[in-house]
Design a protein around this motif. Structure first.
Motif, short mmCIF file in Angstrom:
data_model
loop_
_atom_site.label_atom_id
_atom_site.label_comp_id
_atom_site.label_asym_id
_atom_site.label_seq_id
_atom_site.Cartn_x
_atom_site.Cartn_y
_atom_site.Cartn_z
N SER A 70 0.65 -1.37 -0.07
CA SER A 70 0.24 -0.27 0.30
C SER A 70 0.73 1.22 -0.43
CB SER A 70 -0.86 -0.14 1.41
OG SER A 70 -0.29 -0.15 2.70
N ASP A 71 1.73 1.21 0.10
CA ASP A 71 2.62 2.45 0.13
C ASP A 71 4.30 2.13 -0.55
OD1 ASP A 71 4.79 1.68 1.97
OD2 ASP A 71 3.51 1.57 3.57
N ASN A 72 4.89 3.48 -0.94
CA ASN A 72 5.96 3.37 -1.41
C ASN A 72 7.30 2.84 -0.32
OD1 ASN A 72 5.79 5.98 -0.56
ND2 ASN A 72 7.62 6.57 -1.44
N VAL A 73 7.21 2.48 0.83
CA VAL A 73 8.43 1.63 1.44
C VAL A 73 8.29 0.29 1.65
CG1 VAL A 73 9.09 2.33 3.61
CG2 VAL A 73 7.68 4.05 2.50
N GLN A 74 7.00 -0.19 1.60
CA GLN A 74 7.23 -1.38 2.34
C GLN A 74 7.85 -2.61 1.08
OE1 GLN A 74 2.87 -2.95 4.22
NE2 GLN A 74 2.28 -0.70 3.29
N PRO A 75 7.61 -2.03 -0.31
CA PRO A 75 8.04 -2.96 -1.57
C PRO A 75 9.79 -3.42 -0.83
CG PRO A 75 6.66 -1.38 -1.96
CD PRO A 75 6.76 -0.64 -1.17
N ASN A 76 10.15 -2.12 -0.51
CA ASN A 76 11.67 -2.13 -0.09
C ASN A 76 12.40 -2.77 1.64
OD1 ASN A 76 12.66 -1.86 -2.47
ND2 ASN A 76 13.25 0.70 -2.04
N THR A 77 11.56 -2.75 2.46
CA THR A 77 11.69 -3.30 3.91
C THR A 77 11.55 -4.91 3.35
OG1 THR A 77 9.46 -2.47 4.43
CG2 THR A 77 11.47 -0.79 4.74
N ALA A 78 10.05 -4.94 3.00
CA ALA A 78 9.64 -6.85 2.73
C ALA A 78 10.66 -7.16 2.05
CB ALA A 78 8.56 -6.51 1.79
N LEU A 79 11.54 -6.72 1.03
CA LEU A 79 13.12 -7.42 0.19
C LEU A 79 13.41 -7.37 1.29
CD1 LEU A 79 13.73 -8.46 -2.69
CD2 LEU A 79 13.97 -6.24 -3.49
N ALA A 80 14.22 -6.91 1.46
CA ALA A 80 15.55 -6.46 2.85
C ALA A 80 15.29 -8.08 3.59
CB ALA A 80 15.90 -5.18 2.92
N ALA A 81 14.32 -8.16 4.38
CA ALA A 81 13.80 -8.86 5.25
C ALA A 81 13.49 -10.41 4.09
CB ALA A 81 12.33 -8.15 5.91
N LYS A 82 13.20 -10.37 4.22
CA LYS A 82 13.05 -11.66 2.89
C LYS A 82 12.27 -12.56 2.64
CE LYS A 82 17.99 -13.41 3.42
NZ LYS A 82 19.05 -14.47 3.80
N GLU A 83 11.07 -11.18 2.90
CA GLU A 83 9.19 -11.86 2.57
C GLU A 83 9.13 -11.81 1.41
OE1 GLU A 83 8.28 -8.16 4.62
OE2 GLU A 83 8.49 -8.97 6.95
N VAL A 84 9.81 -11.27 0.79
CA VAL A 84 9.22 -11.38 -1.08
C VAL A 84 11.08 -11.39 -1.68
CG1 VAL A 84 7.07 -9.93 -0.78
CG2 VAL A 84 9.81 -9.00 -1.52
N ASP A 85 10.83 -11.85 -3.03
CA ASP A 85 12.24 -12.52 -3.59
C ASP A 85 12.71 -10.80 -4.39
OD1 ASP A 85 12.07 -15.08 -2.76
OD2 ASP A 85 10.25 -15.34 -3.54
N ALA A 86 11.45 -10.42 -4.99
CA ALA A 86 11.49 -9.05 -5.85
C ALA A 86 10.69 -7.88 -5.56
CB ALA A 86 12.03 -9.41 -6.92
N ASN A 87 11.24 -7.36 -5.99
CA ASN A 87 9.68 -6.36 -6.39
C ASN A 87 10.04 -5.39 -7.83
OD1 ASN A 87 11.71 -3.19 -5.97
ND2 ASN A 87 11.95 -3.74 -3.63
N PHE A 88 9.09 -4.60 -7.79
CA PHE A 88 9.26 -4.00 -9.64
C PHE A 88 7.75 -3.25 -8.80
CE2 PHE A 88 6.65 -3.92 -13.37
CZ PHE A 88 8.20 -2.86 -13.68
N PHE A 89 8.55 -1.09 -8.67
CA PHE A 89 7.76 -0.09 -8.84
C PHE A 89 9.31 0.75 -8.49
CE2 PHE A 89 9.95 -0.38 -4.42
CZ PHE A 89 10.27 0.50 -3.43
N GLN A 90 10.04 0.62 -8.85
CA GLN A 90 11.54 1.91 -8.32
C GLN A 90 11.69 2.20 -9.41
OE1 GLN A 90 13.36 1.14 -4.62
NE2 GLN A 90 12.93 -1.03 -5.17
N HIS A 91 12.54 2.96 -9.73
CA HIS A 91 14.04 3.92 -10.06
C HIS A 91 15.13 2.88 -9.34
CE1 HIS A 91 13.57 7.08 -8.02
NE2 HIS A 91 12.81 7.86 -8.93
N VAL A 92 16.07 3.32 -10.17
CA VAL A 92 17.62 2.63 -9.29
C VAL A 92 18.11 4.01 -8.50
CG1 VAL A 92 19.55 2.52 -9.52
CG2 VAL A 92 18.02 1.20 -11.44
#
Length: 273
Positions: A70-92
């Motif tokens: 639901s926000d632009n922080v969770q996808p990275n925190t979830a990926l770093a915590a290994k809750e997901v394997d990748a994300n697709f929403f951001q630029h480098v």
């Protein structure tokens, strides 16, 4: 003759037993299970692109599961915590800032498309019409502050100093002829700022719900000569895995290019060859 017949029968029996054993061994070989990849994302067209490539990946033994956050922080925190394997929403640049702040090891796998960044106004028909002291809303994270200021400088609305740090900030504005006032808001609040400010800088994903497109409605647009392509991102520890590489290939496929051309021609420019 009898000896030859006996020999041939024995040979055939042995051959049959061997084939039977081989068949039995094949039956006993465990079937390779599909690999599940969890990919965090936010909104279309990212989520729709992931849906588009699910059948292709399924044929290659990869079950793609989209995790919509639901926000632009969770996808990275979830990926770093290994809750997901990748994300697709951001630029480098956005990813790199997350890494710096969180001592994370996220890595870009491949660029997918340029979200044609633009300046929009509900009140004015051109950037030249913006009055003295007009309020312009921009996203409040450092990478998108840099992006917004760079776009305005590209079109000579403002002039920036020579870049000495990783990102431009408002302190780097050298000339501001119209004395524009920049209002930094959360990325997800940009669409609302369209009603409350004189102009707003945002990606097509946030402009689309307002019925706006870069080609038809933006006063200024960014183009593709930049580092802000929306990219597939994974971690240092899984970037070379077979499943991630299959995902990378699928998300840069001719099918995705065709999908973007047919459905998002005005807003999403493929960033891969």
């Amino acid at each position: 003759m009898k000896k030859l017949t006996v020999f041939m029968m024995a040979f055939l029996i042995l051959a049959g037993c061997s084939q039977g054993n081989q068949a039995e061994e094949k039956k006993q070989e465990p079937k390779q299970e599909d690999v599940t990849l969890k990919v965090a994302s936010l909104i279309p067209p990212m989520t729709e692109i992931l849906d588009e490539i699910k059948p292709q990946l399924a044929e290659e033994g990869v079950k793609l599961e989209t995790v919509v956050l639901s926000d632009n922080v969770q996808p990275n925190t979830a990926l770093a915590a290994k809750e997901v394997d990748a994300n697709f929403f951001q630029h480098v640049p956005y990813m790199e800032e997350f890494n710096r702040k969180n001592n994370a090891e996220l890595v870009s796998i491949t660029p997918v498309y340029f979200a044609n960044y633009g300046l929009y106004s509900k009140k004015f028909k051109s950037a030249e019409e913006l009055p003295e002291g007009a309020t312009v809303a921009i996203a409040n994270d450092v990478s998108n502050i840099d992006r917004s200021l760079s776009l305005l400088a590209q079109h000579d609305v403002i002039k920036l100093k020579e870049k000495k740090d990783v990102y431009y900030t408002q302190k780097d504005i050298e000339e501001n002829p119209k004395n524009l006032q920049f209002k930094e808001v959360d990325l997800l609040m940009l669409a609302r700022a369209y009603d409350d400010t004189d102009a707003v800088l945002m990606t097509p994903a946030y402009a689309a719900p307002l019925g706006l497109t870069p080609k038809s409605d933006a006063l200024l647009t960014e183009g593709t000569e930049n580092d802000f392509a929306i990219s597939l991102v994974a971690r240092e520890d899984n970037k070379d895995s077979e499943a991630i590489q299959k995902l990378s290939k699928a998300i840069n496929s001719p099918e995705v290019r065709k999908f973007l051309k047919e459905k998002y021609d005005e807003t999403a420019i493929p960033a891969f060859k």
